[in-house]
Motif scaffolding. Sequence first.
Motif: not given
Length: 124
Positions: A45, A65-68, A106-111
Amino acid sequence: PDAVQILASIEDFSKENRWLKVAGGEKGQILESIISPGDRVLEVGSYIGFTALRLAQHGCEVVTIEADPLNAAVAQEIVEMASLATMDGTGTRGSQISSRVKICVGRASDWLSSGLLDPVDVIL
């Protein structure tokens, strides 16, 4: 403005507006007391890049990591602005700040499941 001035401006804005999701003030002091220059930090985030910039200025290597995508773009601009303004005659200090921050969109879970991230010392 250099990194110190940018961080101070963001903190001032958060105080004047009574809230901004940043690790400033006491939270920032606590954070700096538990990390060391050279620590590899994973931040989940980024928001606007305040914490990543603060940690990079402290000598940490930061992957955030940032999703937005919009927040990630703002964070990237803030880190780059601080890097340019902090350069000395050789460009070393400024380039060190920007090279210490990697912003992943992107999504943290993906990274985290991608296998593309290096080991870290601290997770935020």
